[in-house]
Scaffold this active site. Structure first.
Site, PDB file in Angstrom:
ATOM      1  N   GLY A   1     -77.869 -50.972 -89.326  1.00 39.31           N
ATOM      2  CA  GLY A   1     -78.643 -52.252 -89.007  1.00 39.31           C
ATOM      3  C   GLY A   1     -79.844 -52.019 -89.654  1.00 39.31           C
TER       4      GLY A   1
ATOM      5  N   CYS B   1     -70.928 -49.056 -93.757  1.00 39.16           N
ATOM      6  CA  CYS B   1     -69.756 -48.657 -94.633  1.00 39.16           C
ATOM      7  C   CYS B   1     -68.730 -47.773 -94.106  1.00 39.16           C
ATOM      8  CB  CYS B   1     -70.501 -47.924 -95.872  1.00 39.16           C
ATOM      9  SG  CYS B   1     -69.538 -47.267 -96.793  1.00 39.16           S
TER      10      CYS B   1
ATOM     11  N   GLY C   1     -79.529 -45.414 -88.968  1.00 38.64           N
ATOM     12  CA  GLY C   1     -79.522 -45.115 -87.223  1.00 38.64           C
ATOM     13  C   GLY C   1     -78.435 -44.051 -87.339  1.00 38.64           C
TER      14      GLY C   1
ATOM     15  N   GLY D   1     -75.035 -43.879 -86.883  1.00 42.98           N
ATOM     16  CA  GLY D   1     -74.113 -43.644 -87.974  1.00 42.98           C
ATOM     17  C   GLY D   1     -74.479 -43.187 -89.382  1.00 42.98           C
TER      18      GLY D   1
ATOM     19  N   ASP E   1     -82.637 -49.598 -81.681  1.00 42.75           N
ATOM     20  CA  ASP E   1     -82.285 -49.311 -80.639  1.00 42.75           C
ATOM     21  C   ASP E   1     -82.964 -48.401 -79.688  1.00 42.75           C
ATOM     22  OD1 ASP E   1     -78.712 -50.002 -81.714  1.00 42.75           O
ATOM     23  OD2 ASP E   1     -80.382 -51.324 -81.287  1.00 42.75           O
TER      24      ASP E   1
ATOM     25  N   LYS F   1     -93.172 -67.403 -70.887  1.00 45.98           N
ATOM     26  CA  LYS F   1     -93.751 -67.541 -69.866  1.00 45.98           C
ATOM     27  C   LYS F   1     -94.469 -68.710 -69.586  1.00 45.98           C
ATOM     28  CE  LYS F   1     -94.790 -63.653 -67.710  1.00 45.98           C
ATOM     29  NZ  LYS F   1     -95.176 -62.319 -67.213  1.00 45.98           N
TER      30      LYS F   1
ATOM     31  N   GLU G   1     -78.326 -56.049 -73.874  1.00 48.54           N
ATOM     32  CA  GLU G   1     -76.762 -56.556 -74.360  1.00 48.54           C
ATOM     33  C   GLU G   1     -75.756 -55.517 -73.686  1.00 48.54           C
ATOM     34  OE1 GLU G   1     -76.311 -56.932 -78.426  1.00 48.54           O
ATOM     35  OE2 GLU G   1     -77.082 -54.996 -78.757  1.00 48.54           O
TER      36      GLU G   1
HETATM   37  O1  F6P Z   1     -78.296 -51.175 -83.860  1.00 47.43           O
HETATM   38  C1  F6P Z   1     -78.778 -52.099 -84.176  1.00 47.43           C
HETATM   39  C2  F6P Z   1     -78.316 -53.458 -83.763  1.00 47.43           C
HETATM   40  O2  F6P Z   1     -79.278 -54.371 -84.059  1.00 47.43           O
HETATM   41  C3  F6P Z   1     -77.872 -53.437 -82.373  1.00 47.43           C
HETATM   42  O3  F6P Z   1     -78.745 -53.379 -81.220  1.00 47.43           O
HETATM   43  C4  F6P Z   1     -76.895 -54.676 -82.123  1.00 47.43           C
HETATM   44  O4  F6P Z   1     -76.010 -54.534 -81.228  1.00 47.43           O
HETATM   45  C5  F6P Z   1     -76.193 -54.403 -83.730  1.00 47.43           C
HETATM   46  O5  F6P Z   1     -77.130 -53.863 -84.589  1.00 47.43           O
HETATM   47  C6  F6P Z   1     -76.051 -55.715 -84.374  1.00 47.43           C
HETATM   48  O6  F6P Z   1     -75.191 -55.195 -85.226  1.00 47.43           O
HETATM   49  P1  F6P Z   1     -74.898 -56.237 -86.721  1.00 47.43           P
HETATM   50  O7  F6P Z   1     -76.325 -56.441 -87.310  1.00 47.43           O
HETATM   51  O8  F6P Z   1     -73.805 -55.737 -87.479  1.00 47.43           O
HETATM   52  O9  F6P Z   1     -74.564 -57.680 -85.923  1.00 47.43           O
END
Ligand code: F6P
Length: 320
Positions: free
Chosen positions: A11, A73, A102, A104, A127, A154, A222
């Site tokens: 990401g 990938c 990150g 991975g 994250d 707000k 999330e």
């Molecule tokens: O790992 C970063 C992140 O933004 C996470 O917070 C999120 O759940 C995920 O990537 C979203 O993945 P993608 O960009 O593949 O939709």
């Protein structure tokens, strides 16, 4: 050492361009050629790369995202893909690789290191779930993005006596929701690291309203739930018309903050210096303000970064 390569993976986040820039400028000042690999490990496997110059990174420091682009990938988790990645690096004559990404991405970096490619990894993910570093690239800018959005919310919440449920990213980590909740004065921060009871939340919301405090912000990571589900559960219990905001990928973009720009510069330069000193197989991090190095093997075995207990205590003390 004459030539190194750099890639961004996973990401994207703000600060990646600044880190690439630091790698290029530091490499060139040490008489290295720097190859930019496009689209992360996928580009490595597909042999998509270009020679980078100071012109390539000119005007990129303040831009979010990654001009080399990124990708997730799956081929890097299979032997043929890993072999092709090593072959491409050999063919381009890269004697070292900087991987910006990150968790991975660091697993892929470790696989390359095991196959003889000297690698230095830079933690980059909004994250903040990467262990052995207090902060990853992109986190501070993502937090500022969230704060800007919630501060705007707000205004309207107070105009209409409304409760807003704001969903942040973070995958299984609640850092963004917790820290932005503290920083924007939210009433709640629902995170996967701490169990919560929606009945208790609803009861407390109603009590606040009866005491005349008529608008609230609920941050939900999330990994702890969906904003719409939380809003529906609150409406079912106390009838509050609750609105939601799912921040999504908005959190990942924007011009990097000064913190992320400085961190990117420190990480990028240190990565090049490490490779020049024949140091590899490490992930850089920041610990108590200093740039630290941790064996990639240890990083991967370390699982997800835990939220600092002092932050959880701080939130509780502030009534979040
Ligand atoms: O790992 C970063 C992140 O933004 C996470 O917070 C999120 O759940 C995920 O990537 C979203 O993945 P993608 O960009 O593949 O939709």
């Amino acid at each position: 050492m004459k030539r190194i390569a750099v890639l961004t993976s996973g990401g994207d986040c703000s600060g990646m361009n600044a880190a690439i820039r630091a790698v290029v400028r530091s490499g060139l000042s040490n008489n290295l050629e720097v190859i930019g690999i496009q689209k992360g490990y996928q580009g490595l496997i597909d042999q998509q790369y270009e020679l980078l110059t100071t012109k390539s990174v000119s005007g990129k420091l303040q831009v979010g995202g990654t001009f080399l682009q990124s990708a997730r990938c799956l081929k890097m988790f299979e032997e043929p893909g890993r072999r092709q990645a090593v072959k491409t690096l050999q063919e381009m004559g890269a004697e070292g690789l900087v991987v910006i990404g990150g968790d991975g991405s660091h697993r892929g970096a470790y696989e390359l290191q095991k196959r003889g490619v000297p690698v230095i990894a830079i933690p980059a993910s909004i994250d903040n779930d990467i262990p052995f570093t207090d902060m990853s690239l992109g986190v501070d800018t993502a937090l500022n993005n969230i704060l800007h959005a919630v501060d705007c919310l707000k205004d309207t919440a107070s105009s209409h006596d409304r409760t807003f449920v704001v969903e942040t990213m973070g995958r299984d980590c609640g850092y963004l929701a917790l820290v932005s909740g503290i920083a924007c004065g939210a009433e709640y921060a629902l995170i996967p690291e701490s169990a919560y009871d929606i009945d208790e939340v609803s009861k407390h919301l109603l009590q606040r309203f009866q005491e005349g405090r008529d608008n609230s912000i609920i941050m939900v990571a999330e990994g702890a739930g969906k904003a719409q589900d939380i809003a529906d559960q609150i409406k079912d219990r106390i009838g509050f018309e609750t609105r939601i905001m799912v921040l999504g990928h908005y959190q990942r973009g924007g011009s990097p903050s000064s913190f992320d720009r400085l961190l990117a510069a420190r990480f990028g330069v240190t990565a090049v210096e490490a490779l020049l000193q024949d140091t590899s197989g490490k992930m850089l991090g920041i610990g108590c303000g200093a740039i630290i190095q941790t064996d990639l093997e240890k990083v991967i075995a370390g699982g997800r970064r835990k939220i600092d207990a002092t932050l959880l205590k701080l939130a509780a003390t502030l009534g979040i």
